[in-house]
Scaffold this motif. Structure first.
Motif, PDB file in Angstrom:
ATOM      1  N   TRP A  12       0.849  -1.181   0.000  1.00 29.45           N
ATOM      2  CA  TRP A  12       0.000   0.000   0.000  1.00 29.45           C
ATOM      3  C   TRP A  12       0.888   1.235   0.000  1.00 29.45           C
ATOM      4  O   TRP A  12       1.899   1.281   0.707  1.00 29.45           O
ATOM      5  N   HIS A  13       0.528   2.233  -0.793  1.00 32.64           N
ATOM      6  CA  HIS A  13       1.310   3.457  -0.878  1.00 32.64           C
ATOM      7  C   HIS A  13       0.443   4.640  -0.512  1.00 32.64           C
ATOM      8  O   HIS A  13      -0.767   4.638  -0.719  1.00 32.64           O
ATOM      9  N   TRP A  14       1.089   5.676  -0.014  1.00 31.59           N
ATOM     10  CA  TRP A  14       0.362   6.912   0.256  1.00 31.59           C
ATOM     11  C   TRP A  14      -0.086   7.527  -1.064  1.00 31.59           C
ATOM     12  O   TRP A  14       0.636   7.460  -2.061  1.00 31.59           O
TER      13      TRP A  14
END
Length: 55
Positions: free
Chosen positions: A50-52
């Protein structure tokens, strides 16, 4: 000007230094926590990374 007797002041300084060392020693030994290793569970599914949103 009279000179103070250094004998009681040296004892006071040594005792206060010993008290401070004892206080710092107990604070540092109380703050350390045992970090027990955990075993990895390979039966669970791996999720996607998951990435910002703004990166």
């Amino acid at each position: 000007m009279p000179q103070l007797n250094p004998a009681p002041w040296l004892l006071i300084m040594l005792l206060s230094w010993a008290v401070l060392l004892m206080i710092f020693k107990t604070k540092t030994t109380a703050s350390t926590q045992i970090n027990t290793p955990t075993t990895l569970d390979f039966t669970t599914q791996h999720t996607t990374p998951w990435h910002w949103p703004w990166t």
